[in-house]
Design an enzyme around this catalytic site. Structure first.
Site, PDB file in Angstrom:
ATOM      1  CD1 TRP A   8      -2.589   1.844   0.425  1.00 34.78           C
ATOM      2  CD2 TRP A   8      -1.282   2.512   2.121  1.00 34.78           C
ATOM      3  NE1 TRP A   8      -2.910   3.155   0.719  1.00 34.78           N
ATOM      4  CE2 TRP A   8      -2.120   3.594   1.748  1.00 34.78           C
ATOM      5  CE3 TRP A   8      -0.377   2.684   3.156  1.00 34.78           C
ATOM      6  CZ2 TRP A   8      -2.075   4.832   2.385  1.00 34.78           C
ATOM      7  CZ3 TRP A   8      -0.327   3.924   3.792  1.00 34.78           C
ATOM      8  CH2 TRP A   8      -1.179   4.981   3.402  1.00 34.78           C
ATOM      9  CG  ASP A  19      -7.788   2.635   9.659  1.00 33.58           C
ATOM     10  OD1 ASP A  19      -8.124   1.568   9.114  1.00 33.58           O
ATOM     11  OD2 ASP A  19      -7.141   3.529   9.059  1.00 33.58           O
ATOM     12  CG  HIS A  28      -5.936  -4.371   4.919  1.00 29.87           C
ATOM     13  ND1 HIS A  28      -5.027  -3.364   4.708  1.00 29.87           N
ATOM     14  CD2 HIS A  28      -5.220  -5.531   4.953  1.00 29.87           C
ATOM     15  CE1 HIS A  28      -3.807  -3.894   4.608  1.00 29.87           C
ATOM     16  NE2 HIS A  28      -3.895  -5.196   4.743  1.00 29.87           N
ATOM     17  CG  ASP A  47      -8.575  -0.854   4.322  1.00 30.53           C
ATOM     18  OD1 ASP A  47      -9.638  -0.408   4.786  1.00 30.53           O
ATOM     19  OD2 ASP A  47      -7.488  -0.789   4.936  1.00 30.53           O
ATOM     20  CE  LYS A  90      -6.391   6.060   2.616  1.00 28.95           C
ATOM     21  NZ  LYS A  90      -5.495   6.014   3.753  1.00 28.95           N
ATOM     22  CG  ASP A 127      -9.048   4.586   5.750  1.00 30.31           C
ATOM     23  OD1 ASP A 127      -9.604   3.584   6.223  1.00 30.31           O
ATOM     24  OD2 ASP A 127      -7.858   4.609   5.405  1.00 30.31           O
ATOM     25  CG  ASP A 172      -5.194  -1.603   8.006  1.00 32.58           C
ATOM     26  OD1 ASP A 172      -4.568  -1.136   8.971  1.00 32.58           O
ATOM     27  OD2 ASP A 172      -5.157  -1.093   6.866  1.00 32.58           O
ATOM     28  CG  HIS A 227      -8.662   1.867   1.759  1.00 34.19           C
ATOM     29  ND1 HIS A 227      -7.387   1.490   1.441  1.00 34.19           N
ATOM     30  CD2 HIS A 227      -8.591   2.369   3.010  1.00 34.19           C
ATOM     31  CE1 HIS A 227      -6.584   1.735   2.463  1.00 34.19           C
ATOM     32  NE2 HIS A 227      -7.293   2.263   3.426  1.00 34.19           N
ATOM     33  CD  GLU A 254      -4.585  -1.440   1.870  1.00 35.12           C
ATOM     34  OE1 GLU A 254      -3.420  -1.754   2.205  1.00 35.12           O
ATOM     35  OE2 GLU A 254      -5.448  -1.059   2.674  1.00 35.12           O
TER      36      GLU A 254
HETATM   37  C1  RNT Z   1      -3.825   2.805   4.791  1.00 40.51           C
HETATM   38  C2  RNT Z   1      -3.930   1.366   4.442  1.00 40.51           C
HETATM   39  C3  RNT Z   1      -2.772   0.507   4.877  1.00 40.51           C
HETATM   40  C4  RNT Z   1      -2.266   0.850   6.269  1.00 40.51           C
HETATM   41  C5  RNT Z   1      -1.221  -0.107   6.787  1.00 40.51           C
HETATM   42  C6  RNT Z   1      -0.541   0.442   8.004  1.00 40.51           C
HETATM   43  O1  RNT Z   1      -4.966   3.506   4.536  1.00 40.51           O
HETATM   44  O2  RNT Z   1      -5.114   0.853   4.912  1.00 40.51           O
HETATM   45  O3  RNT Z   1      -3.108  -0.827   4.753  1.00 40.51           O
HETATM   46  O4  RNT Z   1      -3.297   0.929   7.176  1.00 40.51           O
HETATM   47  O5  RNT Z   1      -0.335  -0.430   5.801  1.00 40.51           O
HETATM   48 ZN    ZN Z   2      -5.389  -1.249   4.761  1.00 38.38          ZN
END
Ligand code: RNT
Ligand code: ZN
Length: 416
Positions: A185, A294, A284, A257, A226, A292, A324, A260, A224
């Site tokens: 990523w 998290d 993820h 993810d 986003k 995003d 993640d 994302h 990955e």
């Molecule tokens: C970031 C991505 C990525 C990170 C990690 C730390 O938006 O989701 O995967 O969270 O690599």
């Molecule tokens: Zn991620």
């Protein structure tokens, strides 16, 4: 919880599910094999062991709850504590910045297997497998463009870093007799209206083509995408439209993810399409709140739908379930365990769905019956099956993990 109560509740639940054609024993056997890829970065807010520099790349860990891991021993202790509270056997997902650098400054284009040998040995000693990630953020050369930077020297630096990470990942897989999933990523993007999208994307394509020239046996490349990162709102070079065709064309694993995509986009709906054109999916699992962010994963509709879709597609052998999220505002071990168990519980709910009957109703056009069964499925006693899963795996059932985490906080993390 008392074992005999769990047993009694399970027997009743088993009968109720059986009446709908669902075999709880089979569901438990399948769940036992679902490994979570546990993201080491929840232990320390994505800090790593390179420096005390700030987290860049458009991602943010907020909160300053006391007790975060400060070094490799503390990260490992926390990971083992988490594993001890999760049923099943799992994987540890490392980022390159978590290397065992022994206090030395090791630049990212110089990273070697020896910086991860102690992780491999630790994983083997604890019956764990490893996954890996190159790290393009939180570095003086991160800027806003890495693998897509028009400056060849910067691009080459990150090509070298990523290539070295692939070699390390392959060795992780080889030594642990496994396949190591290596995720790429990169945050590459622009804050303002962007004119050279084609240039950046073609540079990213070329960089990836160069990186992937070397073939490895014991690792798989995952890419990955986003929508946007903080401070990089106008353009994301590695968008979904970029990576999905790239993965399809080059036989690479696509990483989805759950934070994302646009807020109303369904990640579950992407599974069947991606699997028809890409070899595998890496997930993820996270919880985006407005962006995003998290947040800690929960057993919410998004997570449930994703798990149900994987099971309905009969795709568990082609989907890797990684977590993640990074929340520094509550007990980090607690956050870790809540999210991991929520993901496992969601998968169990999915495995307990009367899929055969639902599918049959749908194909016969019996929409009322399908909807009614789906709705009734929500109140079936899945918790009794979950508790049995915990009991059989000798980990705390129900809320019994809460005092365990309180004890760890009292004895370990609060003393940091
Ligand atoms: C970031 C991505 C990525 C990170 C990690 C730390 O938006 O989701 O995967 O969270 O690599
Ligand atoms: Zn991620």
């Amino acid at each position: 919880m008392k074992a005999e109560n769990i047993q009694a509740a399970y027997e009743l639940a088993k009968e109720q599910y059986a009446a709908l054609g669902v075999d709880t024993e089979k569901a438990l056997a399948v769940l036992q094999k679902v490994q979570l890829s546990l993201h080491c970065w929840q232990t320390d807010d994505v800090q790593g062991f390179e420096s005390a520099g700030e987290l860049t790349g458009g991602i943010q860990a907020t909160g300053n709850y006391p007790g975060k891991a400060r070094n490799i021993d503390e990260v490992r202790a926390d990971l083992l504590k988490v594993c001890s509270l999760l049923p099943g056997s799992h994987r540890i997902n490392l980022h390159e910045i978590y290397g065992d650098f022994g206090g030395q400054a090791v630049d990212r284009d110089k990273v070697e297997l020896r910086h991860f040998q102690s992780w491999i040995d630790w994983a083997r000693a604890n019956g764990l497998k490893l996954d890996f990630n190159s790290t393009s953020f939180s570095h003086p050369l991160s800027g806003s463009l890495t693998l897509s930077n028009p400056d060849k020297a910067i691009r080459d630096y990150w090509i070298e870093h990523t290539s070295r990470c692939r070699a390390i990942a392959d060795e992780m897989g080889r030594q642990l007799d496994d396949i190591c999933m290596m995720n790429i990523w990169i945050h590459d993007g622009c804050k303002e209206m962007t004119v050279n999208r084609m240039l950046y994307r073609s540079l990213l394509k070329d960089s990836l083509d160069t990186i992937f020239k070397t073939r490895y046996e014991h690792m798989r490349d995952c890419l990955e995408s986003k929508v946007f990162g903080i401070g990089l709102e106008a353009c994301t070079v590695g968008s979904n439209d970029f990576y999905l065709p790239y993965c399809a064309k080059n036989d690479k694993v696509v990483t989805l993810d759950t934070g994302h995509f646009h807020p109303t986009e369904s990640v579950a709906d992407k599974v069947s399409s991606a699997l028809l054109f890409c070899p595998e999916i890496m997930l993820h699992v996270t919880r985006p709140m407005r962006w995003d962010s998290d947040h800690v994963t929960l057993m919410d509709d998004t997570t449930l739908e994703l798990c149900m879709e994987i099971v309905r597609c009969n795709a568990l052998d082609r989907v890797h379930v990684g977590l993640d999220y990074f929340d520094g505002s509550i007990n980090r071990i607690g956050a870790y365990v809540i999210g991991a168990r929520a993901t496992q519980k969601s998968m169990l709910r999915a495995l307990l769905e009367p899929v055969a009957q639902l599918s049959d109703y749908e194909l016969r056009g019996q929409s009322f019956q399908k909807l009614a069964l789906m709705e009734e499925g929500k109140s079936l006693p899945f918790g009794a099956v979950w508790d049995m899963f915990c009991l059989r795996n000798s980990v705390p059932a129900g809320t019994d993990f809460i005092p365990e985490i309180e004890r760890y906080e009292h004895e370990v993390t609060s003393r940091r």
